[in-house]
Design a protein around this motif. Structure first.
Motif, PDB file in Angstrom:
ATOM      1  N   ASP A   5      60.779  86.334  71.369  1.00  0.00           N
ATOM      2  CA  ASP A   5      60.946  86.059  72.739  1.00  0.00           C
ATOM      3  C   ASP A   5      59.841  86.269  73.438  1.00  0.00           C
ATOM      4  OD1 ASP A   5      63.365  85.416  72.232  1.00  0.00           O
ATOM      5  OD2 ASP A   5      64.417  87.748  72.655  1.00  0.00           O
ATOM      6  N   SER A   6      58.846  87.152  72.891  1.00  0.00           N
ATOM      7  CA  SER A   6      57.356  87.292  73.443  1.00  0.00           C
ATOM      8  C   SER A   6      56.690  85.847  73.898  1.00  0.00           C
ATOM      9  CB  SER A   6      56.703  88.426  72.803  1.00  0.00           C
ATOM     10  OG  SER A   6      56.588  87.746  71.496  1.00  0.00           O
ATOM     11  N   LEU A   7      56.890  85.158  72.769  1.00  0.00           N
ATOM     12  CA  LEU A   7      56.040  83.821  73.088  1.00  0.00           C
ATOM     13  C   LEU A   7      56.373  83.117  74.384  1.00  0.00           C
ATOM     14  CD1 LEU A   7      55.965  82.655  69.493  1.00  0.00           C
ATOM     15  CD2 LEU A   7      54.086  83.450  70.703  1.00  0.00           C
ATOM     16  N   TYR A   8      57.769  83.169  74.496  1.00  0.00           N
ATOM     17  CA  TYR A   8      58.122  82.470  75.530  1.00  0.00           C
ATOM     18  C   TYR A   8      58.181  83.115  76.929  1.00  0.00           C
ATOM     19  CZ  TYR A   8      61.368  79.541  72.442  1.00  0.00           C
ATOM     20  OH  TYR A   8      61.534  78.582  71.534  1.00  0.00           O
ATOM     21  N   ASP A  26      52.106  82.321  82.149  1.00  0.00           N
ATOM     22  CA  ASP A  26      51.294  81.435  82.272  1.00  0.00           C
ATOM     23  C   ASP A  26      51.719  80.224  83.151  1.00  0.00           C
ATOM     24  OD1 ASP A  26      49.618  83.036  80.747  1.00  0.00           O
ATOM     25  OD2 ASP A  26      49.908  82.001  78.938  1.00  0.00           O
ATOM     26  N   GLY A  27      52.649  80.027  83.524  1.00  0.00           N
ATOM     27  CA  GLY A  27      53.422  79.232  84.412  1.00  0.00           C
ATOM     28  C   GLY A  27      53.948  77.854  83.548  1.00  0.00           C
ATOM     29  N   ALA A  28      54.401  78.174  82.400  1.00  0.00           N
ATOM     30  CA  ALA A  28      54.901  76.939  81.578  1.00  0.00           C
ATOM     31  C   ALA A  28      56.207  76.625  81.940  1.00  0.00           C
ATOM     32  CB  ALA A  28      54.671  77.022  80.077  1.00  0.00           C
ATOM     33  N   ARG A  58      57.572  74.539  77.468  1.00  0.00           N
ATOM     34  CA  ARG A  58      57.655  75.702  76.306  1.00  0.00           C
ATOM     35  C   ARG A  58      58.315  75.132  75.250  1.00  0.00           C
ATOM     36  NH1 ARG A  58      59.563  78.606  81.202  1.00  0.00           N
ATOM     37  NH2 ARG A  58      61.678  78.330  80.336  1.00  0.00           N
ATOM     38  N   PHE A  59      59.349  74.263  75.448  1.00  0.00           N
ATOM     39  CA  PHE A  59      59.995  73.451  74.279  1.00  0.00           C
ATOM     40  C   PHE A  59      58.987  72.656  73.652  1.00  0.00           C
ATOM     41  CE2 PHE A  59      61.996  69.628  72.547  1.00  0.00           C
ATOM     42  CZ  PHE A  59      62.746  70.192  71.774  1.00  0.00           C
ATOM     43  N   ARG A  60      57.985  71.972  74.064  1.00  0.00           N
ATOM     44  CA  ARG A  60      56.897  71.056  73.458  1.00  0.00           C
ATOM     45  C   ARG A  60      55.981  71.971  72.611  1.00  0.00           C
ATOM     46  NH1 ARG A  60      52.871  66.817  76.236  1.00  0.00           N
ATOM     47  NH2 ARG A  60      51.831  66.209  74.243  1.00  0.00           N
ATOM     48  N   TYR A  61      55.370  73.105  73.282  1.00  0.00           N
ATOM     49  CA  TYR A  61      54.499  73.785  72.779  1.00  0.00           C
ATOM     50  C   TYR A  61      54.720  75.114  71.712  1.00  0.00           C
ATOM     51  CZ  TYR A  61      51.515  70.819  75.621  1.00  0.00           C
ATOM     52  OH  TYR A  61      50.882  69.647  76.200  1.00  0.00           O
ATOM     53  N   THR A 118      57.083  75.359  66.176  1.00  0.00           N
ATOM     54  CA  THR A 118      57.638  76.446  65.508  1.00  0.00           C
ATOM     55  C   THR A 118      58.852  75.699  64.208  1.00  0.00           C
ATOM     56  OG1 THR A 118      57.132  77.996  67.119  1.00  0.00           O
ATOM     57  CG2 THR A 118      58.299  78.962  65.196  1.00  0.00           C
ATOM     58  N   MET A 119      59.481  75.110  64.971  1.00  0.00           N
ATOM     59  CA  MET A 119      60.729  74.675  64.182  1.00  0.00           C
ATOM     60  C   MET A 119      60.466  73.420  63.188  1.00  0.00           C
ATOM     61  SD  MET A 119      63.360  76.140  64.651  1.00  0.00           S
ATOM     62  CE  MET A 119      64.787  74.768  64.567  1.00  0.00           C
TER      63      MET A 119
END
Length: 293
Positions: free
Chosen positions: A187-190, A196-198, A203-206, A211-212
């Protein structure tokens, strides 16, 4: 020290040895027998087997109908796999979010996969029946259609109908595989991306997609094997008809073995399918290893 390590290794091998023997008996022996029969003329109601070399393979590879069936199988498999992967991923994203009664919904999502395929196919036969099916009944009741649609007896619709039913069965398992992959993303990545304003799409794209990627490729490998080998759904719904519109490789193999009693030809077709799936699996795994590097 080395003796202790060797003893541990031997004990581990001893534990898995029964499983290896079981796998060889259950899968290895039938596979070798299929390869053997592919070089023979074998009849279920005939005399002794006759060795014919590559004659079965030559007959198959020079038969235009074989290529038509192979193309049909690829079309059916690609369409079905696309439905499973896309809808499975969307469902996994929804179930991974903050939903009310999330655990109950995850349990309910597995029901189509948990029911035996033959039972599901019979239920869908009642739903898609051209004359008395529930789907046509409700579509007419709500004014969507005026005349009944022959979902399973129309050659142009039968392939799509069987594909949707097979996808309906397979989506829950693919969803659970994707869900396990999504739950492993920290969750820390999100949270850092939010700071950072994403937005949600960024968030889904990067984060989510990169990751998936490995999970998607593994799911794609498994889904390709399962879908290409699908038999129960098509056989119960259409039996390969109408006019061979849904005669995939698995149905053709069955017809050769138990319709024409030609076990040699059906074994040859089975070996060809096996080789195709091995090639596809190798290509998938090469892509997975390339991403790891």
């Amino acid at each position: 020290m080395l003796r202790i390590i060797n003893k541990k290794k031997l004990s581990l091998y001893g534990l898995i040895l029964p499983v290896i023997i079981f796998m060889i008996i259950v899968y290895g022996y039938p596979l070798l027998l299929t390869f053997k029969y592919s070089f023979q003329e074998v009849s279920l109601i005939g005399s002794e087997n006759i060795f014919v070399g590559f004659r079965n393979y030559i007959r198959v590879l020079t038969d235009e109908k074989f290529y038509n069936t192979l193309i049909l199988t690829f079309k059916w498999a690609v369409f079905t796999i696309a439905i499973k992967i896309v809808i499975g991923f969307i469902m996994a994203l929804l179930l991974n979010g903050e939903l009310y009664l999330k655990k109950a919904l995850r349990f309910l999502a597995l029901i189509p996969w948990a029911i035996p395929q033959v039972v599901v196919a019979i239920l869908w036969t009642w739903i898609l029946d051209g004359q008395y099916g529930y789907l046509n009944y409700y579509l007419q009741k709500f004014g969507v259609i005026e005349e009944v649609i022959r979902w399973l007896s129309d050659p142009n619709l039968a392939l799509i109908s069987t594909s949707i039913v097979d996808a309906w069965i397979g989506i829950p398992l693919i969803t659970m595989i994707f869900l396990s992959g999504l739950s492993s993303i920290p969750d820390s990545l999100y949270e850092a991306a939010k700071v950072d304003g994403a937005n949600i799409f960024q968030r889904f794209r990067y984060i989510t997609l990169p990751t998936m990627k490995k999970v998607v490729l593994i799911s794609l490998t498994l889904t390709t094997i399962w879908t290409f080998n699908s038999f129960n759904v098509i056989y119960v719904l259409t039996g390969g008809g109408p006019m061979d519109a849904t005669e995939t490789m698995m149905i053709k193999i069955y017809h050769e073995a138990f319709g024409k009693y030609n076990l040699g030809m059906s074994s040859t077709l089975s070996v060809i399918v096996f080789i195709i799936l091995i090639i596809l699996s190798i290509l998938y795994w090469k892509q997975i290893n390339r991403d790891e590097e």
